[in-house]
Design a protein around this motif. Structure first.
Motif, PDB file in Angstrom:
ATOM      1  N   LEU A   1      17.712  31.996   8.754  1.00  0.00           N
ATOM      2  CA  LEU A   1      17.243  33.340   8.397  1.00  0.00           C
ATOM      3  C   LEU A   1      16.673  34.005   9.644  1.00  0.00           C
ATOM      4  O   LEU A   1      15.758  33.484  10.273  1.00  0.00           O
ATOM      5  CB  LEU A   1      16.145  33.245   7.322  1.00  0.00           C
ATOM      6  CG  LEU A   1      15.423  34.561   6.996  1.00  0.00           C
ATOM      7  CD1 LEU A   1      16.339  35.527   6.250  1.00  0.00           C
ATOM      8  CD2 LEU A   1      14.155  34.303   6.173  1.00  0.00           C
ATOM      9  N   ASP A   2      17.213  35.167   9.981  1.00  0.00           N
ATOM     10  CA  ASP A   2      16.787  35.896  11.169  1.00  0.00           C
ATOM     11  C   ASP A   2      15.664  36.871  10.769  1.00  0.00           C
ATOM     12  O   ASP A   2      15.803  37.611   9.801  1.00  0.00           O
ATOM     13  CB  ASP A   2      18.004  36.669  11.707  1.00  0.00           C
ATOM     14  CG  ASP A   2      17.777  37.246  13.096  1.00  0.00           C
ATOM     15  OD1 ASP A   2      16.883  36.761  13.810  1.00  0.00           O
ATOM     16  OD2 ASP A   2      18.522  38.178  13.467  1.00  0.00           O
ATOM     17  N   HIS A   3      14.563  36.858  11.498  1.00  0.00           N
ATOM     18  CA  HIS A   3      13.436  37.775  11.261  1.00  0.00           C
ATOM     19  C   HIS A   3      12.936  37.845   9.816  1.00  0.00           C
ATOM     20  O   HIS A   3      12.829  38.937   9.246  1.00  0.00           O
ATOM     21  CB  HIS A   3      13.777  39.196  11.738  1.00  0.00           C
ATOM     22  CG  HIS A   3      13.806  39.319  13.222  1.00  0.00           C
ATOM     23  ND1 HIS A   3      12.668  39.407  13.990  1.00  0.00           N
ATOM     24  CD2 HIS A   3      14.845  39.321  14.088  1.00  0.00           C
ATOM     25  CE1 HIS A   3      13.007  39.468  15.268  1.00  0.00           C
ATOM     26  NE2 HIS A   3      14.323  39.410  15.362  1.00  0.00           N
ATOM     27  N   GLY A   4      12.615  36.672   9.246  1.00  0.00           N
ATOM     28  CA  GLY A   4      11.904  36.682   7.970  1.00  0.00           C
ATOM     29  C   GLY A   4      10.577  37.402   8.162  1.00  0.00           C
ATOM     30  O   GLY A   4       9.960  37.276   9.217  1.00  0.00           O
TER      31      GLY A   4
ATOM     32  N   SER B   1      15.775  43.392  24.598  1.00  0.00           N
ATOM     33  CA  SER B   1      15.500  44.207  23.420  1.00  0.00           C
ATOM     34  C   SER B   1      16.675  44.158  22.467  1.00  0.00           C
ATOM     35  O   SER B   1      17.791  43.814  22.843  1.00  0.00           O
ATOM     36  CB  SER B   1      15.187  45.643  23.832  1.00  0.00           C
ATOM     37  OG  SER B   1      16.361  46.279  24.260  1.00  0.00           O
ATOM     38  N   HIS B   2      16.406  44.494  21.208  1.00  0.00           N
ATOM     39  CA  HIS B   2      17.457  44.476  20.182  1.00  0.00           C
ATOM     40  C   HIS B   2      18.400  45.668  20.339  1.00  0.00           C
ATOM     41  O   HIS B   2      18.037  46.678  20.929  1.00  0.00           O
ATOM     42  CB  HIS B   2      16.818  44.543  18.790  1.00  0.00           C
ATOM     43  CG  HIS B   2      16.132  43.275  18.376  1.00  0.00           C
ATOM     44  ND1 HIS B   2      14.854  43.256  17.883  1.00  0.00           N
ATOM     45  CD2 HIS B   2      16.550  41.984  18.379  1.00  0.00           C
ATOM     46  CE1 HIS B   2      14.518  42.007  17.591  1.00  0.00           C
ATOM     47  NE2 HIS B   2      15.522  41.218  17.883  1.00  0.00           N
ATOM     48  N   GLY B   3      19.584  45.543  19.761  1.00  0.00           N
ATOM     49  CA  GLY B   3      20.494  46.687  19.668  1.00  0.00           C
ATOM     50  C   GLY B   3      21.435  46.836  20.854  1.00  0.00           C
ATOM     51  O   GLY B   3      21.424  46.025  21.785  1.00  0.00           O
TER      52      GLY B   3
ATOM     53  N   MET C   1      15.719  33.219  22.786  1.00  0.00           N
ATOM     54  CA  MET C   1      15.848  34.534  23.399  1.00  0.00           C
ATOM     55  C   MET C   1      16.557  35.460  22.411  1.00  0.00           C
ATOM     56  O   MET C   1      17.699  35.194  22.034  1.00  0.00           O
ATOM     57  CB  MET C   1      16.720  34.357  24.646  1.00  0.00           C
ATOM     58  CG  MET C   1      16.435  35.273  25.771  1.00  0.00           C
ATOM     59  SD  MET C   1      17.381  34.647  27.201  1.00  0.00           S
ATOM     60  CE  MET C   1      18.039  36.187  27.773  1.00  0.00           C
ATOM     61  N   HIS C   2      15.853  36.490  21.972  1.00  0.00           N
ATOM     62  CA  HIS C   2      16.481  37.480  21.079  1.00  0.00           C
ATOM     63  C   HIS C   2      17.110  38.582  21.924  1.00  0.00           C
ATOM     64  O   HIS C   2      16.858  38.675  23.119  1.00  0.00           O
ATOM     65  CB  HIS C   2      15.433  38.091  20.149  1.00  0.00           C
ATOM     66  CG  HIS C   2      15.061  37.192  19.013  1.00  0.00           C
ATOM     67  ND1 HIS C   2      15.111  37.593  17.708  1.00  0.00           N
ATOM     68  CD2 HIS C   2      14.675  35.896  18.993  1.00  0.00           C
ATOM     69  CE1 HIS C   2      14.745  36.587  16.933  1.00  0.00           C
ATOM     70  NE2 HIS C   2      14.469  35.542  17.690  1.00  0.00           N
ATOM     71  N   GLY C   3      17.881  39.436  21.262  1.00  0.00           N
ATOM     72  CA  GLY C   3      18.450  40.594  21.955  1.00  0.00           C
ATOM     73  C   GLY C   3      19.264  40.188  23.171  1.00  0.00           C
ATOM     74  O   GLY C   3      19.145  40.776  24.231  1.00  0.00           O
TER      75      GLY C   3
ATOM     76  N   ILE D   1      20.128  31.290  21.632  1.00  0.00           N
ATOM     77  CA  ILE D   1      20.407  32.621  22.167  1.00  0.00           C
ATOM     78  C   ILE D   1      20.964  33.488  21.041  1.00  0.00           C
ATOM     79  O   ILE D   1      22.032  33.208  20.503  1.00  0.00           O
ATOM     80  CB  ILE D   1      21.423  32.530  23.331  1.00  0.00           C
ATOM     81  CG1 ILE D   1      20.870  31.616  24.422  1.00  0.00           C
ATOM     82  CG2 ILE D   1      21.739  33.896  23.904  1.00  0.00           C
ATOM     83  CD1 ILE D   1      21.620  30.348  24.587  1.00  0.00           C
ATOM     84  N   ASN D   2      20.216  34.526  20.681  1.00  0.00           N
ATOM     85  CA  ASN D   2      20.628  35.378  19.563  1.00  0.00           C
ATOM     86  C   ASN D   2      21.620  36.453  20.005  1.00  0.00           C
ATOM     87  O   ASN D   2      21.340  37.204  20.938  1.00  0.00           O
ATOM     88  CB  ASN D   2      19.415  36.084  18.967  1.00  0.00           C
ATOM     89  CG  ASN D   2      18.591  35.173  18.096  1.00  0.00           C
ATOM     90  OD1 ASN D   2      18.707  33.959  18.169  1.00  0.00           O
ATOM     91  ND2 ASN D   2      17.768  35.764  17.258  1.00  0.00           N
ATOM     92  N   VAL D   3      22.729  36.507  19.291  1.00  0.00           N
ATOM     93  CA  VAL D   3      23.774  37.471  19.626  1.00  0.00           C
ATOM     94  C   VAL D   3      24.214  38.192  18.354  1.00  0.00           C
ATOM     95  O   VAL D   3      24.719  37.559  17.434  1.00  0.00           O
ATOM     96  CB  VAL D   3      24.997  36.758  20.255  1.00  0.00           C
ATOM     97  CG1 VAL D   3      26.108  37.752  20.527  1.00  0.00           C
ATOM     98  CG2 VAL D   3      24.604  36.021  21.524  1.00  0.00           C
TER      99      VAL D   3
HETATM  100 ZN   LIG Z   1      15.601  39.323  16.946  1.00  0.00          ZN
END
Ligand SMILES: [Zn+2]
Length: 330
Positions: A82-85, A185-187, A216-218, A259-261
């Motif tokens: 789950l991403d960003h609960g 950063s996101h997006g 690492m997000h974003g 690593i979040n993609v």
């Molecule tokens: Zn994130």
């Protein structure tokens, strides 16, 4: 092999000094594209769903799509995360659904916009850890805030992680992985020029707590060729830059393990669909353009599995019983 807890996959990544991509999913074609890449490169994989994805898929669909991925790829370790609960409640729902890992983003309040204090973050994260570990489920926390907003998550402000606070946070909460804010950063619209990331934060945390995988997000690279395909076939994306692959490789060397993609998968699919429909104006069978999108996800993710060093590591993980899983957190 049933779905596996994230802690085991990331512990193996620490031993092998490689990174594991966490790819956001919302539908069958994304999952199939990612799984084909994992299967061909023999990579463990984290498929993650945001709260937006749970809503979009009405929860049950994501559960059974993940089950299909497991059935179709019995020898690939798959984590469903789950991403960003945003609360204990949301994490409980995901655990009920069969997720083997949850993120509690206690850096923001439940509205996913307002930054919290350190103590508030510790409190909610610890609650989730105590609950999740009873089910053998892993927990990712976040300290510091990322820039950008995606799926309604983010304060829009950047606050880099303080390494000393990170160490305190890990000790007090017992999280299995920690997302650091190091300047990503996101997006899609991350940077106007090549970014400088605060890489030394990674080293400072790893020196003090070597056994905890960092996240690492974003971390989409926002490849220019994907933007160009979209714009060539009628899209209008502004010029933008993501995190260059060499920065991600550097971060992995220093201790980033997850690593979040998300954005790169979105860009790949959008480009493929635009191109297909642009070149085949008479097409109306969804399998043709969704098939092209699936192929594009596969190509994009396969490249990342090779670059992150995940390829070839599917055999690192051995299946575990629930009792064994619970013990890994003790
Ligand atoms: Zn994130």
């Amino acid at each position: 092999m049933p779905l596996v807890p994230m802690k085991k996959v990331l512990d193996e990544a620490i031993k092998g000094n490689y990174g594991v991509g966490a790819y956001n999913v919302n539908n069958m074609e994304q999952i199939q594209g990612i799984m084909r890449a994992a299967s061909e490169t023999r990579s463990p994989v984290i498929i993650q769903a945001s709260r937006g994805a749970l809503k979009y898929t009405n929860m049950a669909y994501i559960k059974y799509l993940a089950a299909a991925a497991v059935e179709d790829n019995p020898d690939i370790p798959i984590v469903l995360h789950l991403d960003h609960g945003n609360s204990l409640e949301t994490c409980k729902e995901a655990i009920e659904l069969g997720f083997t890992s949850v993120m509690i983003d206690g850096s923001l309040k439940e509205d996913s916009k307002t930054p919290t204090t350190f103590e508030e973050n510790v409190r909610v994260t610890k609650e989730v850890v105590d609950y999740a570990h009873e089910f053998g489920v892993s927990v990712e926390g976040e300290l510091g805030t990322l820039g950008g907003i995606e799926d309604g998550v983010g304060s829009g402000k950047v606050m880099l992680t303080d390494p000393d606070e990170a160490v305190k946070f890990i000790k007090r909460t017992g999280v299995d992985a920690l997302a650091l804010a190091i300047g990503t950063s996101h997006g899609a619209y991350k940077f106007k020029a090549k970014p400088t990331l605060a890489m030394d934060i990674i080293n400072k945390v790893v020196e003090k707590i070597p056994g905890v995988p960092l996240v690492m997000h974003g971390s989409s690279s926002v490849p220019q060729e994907l933007i160009e395909i979209i714009n060539k076939y009628g899209g209008r994306l502004e010029k933008t830059m993501g995190v260059p692959m060499e920065s991600i490789k550097e971060a992995i060397k220093r201790g980033i393990r997850k690593i979040n993609v998300d954005t790169d998968g979105r860009l790949a699919m959008t480009g493929a669909i635009r191109k297909y429909l642009g070149e085949n104006p008479g097409a109306f069978d969804p399998r043709t353009y969704f098939g092209a999108a699936r192929e594009a996800v596969y190509q994009t993710v396969k490249g990342k599995m090779i670059d992150f060093g995940t390829a070839g590591h599917a055999g690192d993980y051995k299946p575990m019983t629930l009792e064994e899983m619970k013990r890994i957190y003790k």
